[in-house]
Design an enzyme around this catalytic site. Sequence first.
Site, mmCIF file in Angstrom:
data_model
loop_
_atom_site.group_PDB
_atom_site.id
_atom_site.type_symbol
_atom_site.label_atom_id
_atom_site.label_comp_id
_atom_site.label_asym_id
_atom_site.label_seq_id
_atom_site.Cartn_x
_atom_site.Cartn_y
_atom_site.Cartn_z
ATOM 1 N N LYS A 58 0.850 -1.200 0.000
ATOM 2 C CA LYS A 58 0.000 0.000 0.000
ATOM 3 C C LYS A 58 0.876 1.237 0.000
ATOM 4 O O LYS A 58 1.888 1.289 0.672
ATOM 5 C CB LYS A 58 -0.883 -0.017 1.258
ATOM 6 C CG LYS A 58 -1.662 1.255 1.533
ATOM 7 C CD LYS A 58 -2.411 1.188 2.856
ATOM 8 C CE LYS A 58 -1.709 1.932 3.953
ATOM 9 N NZ LYS A 58 -2.440 2.000 5.215
ATOM 10 N N GLY A 117 -10.236 3.367 3.987
ATOM 11 C CA GLY A 117 -9.538 3.370 2.694
ATOM 12 C C GLY A 117 -8.568 2.201 2.552
ATOM 13 O O GLY A 117 -8.455 1.602 1.475
ATOM 14 N N THR A 169 -10.700 5.711 7.953
ATOM 15 C CA THR A 169 -11.586 6.062 6.839
ATOM 16 C C THR A 169 -12.056 4.813 6.092
ATOM 17 O O THR A 169 -12.938 4.898 5.241
ATOM 18 C CB THR A 169 -10.848 6.933 5.807
ATOM 19 O OG1 THR A 169 -9.785 6.151 5.242
ATOM 20 C CG2 THR A 169 -10.269 8.188 6.438
HETATM 21 C C1 R5P Z 1 -1.794 2.478 8.949
HETATM 22 O O1 R5P Z 1 -0.628 2.206 8.855
HETATM 23 C C2 R5P Z 1 -2.733 1.754 9.865
HETATM 24 O O2 R5P Z 1 -2.225 0.536 10.305
HETATM 25 C C3 R5P Z 1 -4.077 1.545 9.218
HETATM 26 O O3 R5P Z 1 -3.891 0.727 8.084
HETATM 27 C C4 R5P Z 1 -4.666 2.838 8.768
HETATM 28 O O4 R5P Z 1 -4.439 3.824 9.711
HETATM 29 C C5 R5P Z 1 -6.138 2.705 8.538
HETATM 30 O O5 R5P Z 1 -6.622 3.958 8.152
HETATM 31 P P1 R5P Z 1 -7.734 4.097 7.053
HETATM 32 O O6 R5P Z 1 -8.885 3.247 7.521
HETATM 33 O O7 R5P Z 1 -8.036 5.564 7.039
HETATM 34 O O8 R5P Z 1 -7.159 3.639 5.764
#
Ligand code: R5P
Length: 309
Positions: free
Chosen positions: A188, A221, A219
């Site tokens: 990602k 995402g 979020t």
């Molecule tokens: C990021 O490194 C975290 O482990 C989560 O993957 C992230 O913070 C999730 O955020 P969102 O739901 O906004 O993508």
Amino acid sequence: MQVRIVAGTANRALAAAVAASLEKVPVVPEVERFPDGELRPAVTGLRGADVYVIQPTGPPVGDNLMELLLLCDACRRSGAARITALVPYFGYARQDRRTRPGEPVGVRVVADALVSAGAERIVVVDPHTVEFEAVCGVPVETLTAIPLLADALRPAPDSVVVAPDLGAVPIAERYAKLLSRPVAVVRKTRLSGASVLAGEVVGDVAGRPVIVVDDMISTGGTIEAAVEAVVAQGAAREIVVAATHGLFTGETVDRLARLGLRQLVVTDTLAQRDTPRLPLEVCSVAPLLAEAVRRLHRDEHRDDLLIRA
Ligand code: R5P
């Protein structure tokens, strides 16, 4: 020295459940909000007590964090003998390093503020960064809800555990071990706080159901991008998602509802609303936190805290 559970406003139901597990009545501070937005909590009856302030710092992060700091200071000034901040979800933990010049290290700023407000120990559940303990100037107890979440999952046979980014690989490995499943990883790239881009999938997901796991859903995402990436690689549309912290900000419910998930499991580190549009199940971390309080109160050696990650 008596145990007192102080319930911040961020998740009073959780604080009440922890207190009930310990057969205690929670201390519920009055929290006044000034017309300009300032908070003024007041708490009494803590002289000489072993105090545990329960306050996750999810949205609204600034208010919940400020309330936690003020509560710790209020407990100290009320004569508490010892103050432990139980912050099941620790906001700013994602800001654990500078990703470009000019940025702060947010988690360090917050941890220092908490210590200077009077917290002598901090308890967290599945913090975003494994380095969390290193940025805190006081002892930290790191609890994990992963066994609890893994138990609640009903994965289809032949499922693969999917880490939606490289940071989630250690989490995915823990689920995979508990569930005896293989792991796949999605690469990602985060474009901003609200948008991510999923890249290649490492591991075999073709024709198989998936269990996407993460520490938090903000979020949605990251989950959405991971699901789209594995489905593009031929994964079966039987998707289960597990995360410790469900923030569900903004349009997250709509976003996750579009994915047609079979099961979505989070904990109550953050207060959860009813979301009939999602197959949401909420596991309580109250027994885990209560056990941590019991052991900390008895001053058991830190390595004896079997509830550690
Ligand atoms: C990021 O490194 C975290 O482990 C989560 O993957 C992230 O913070 C999730 O955020 P969102 O739901 O906004 O993508």
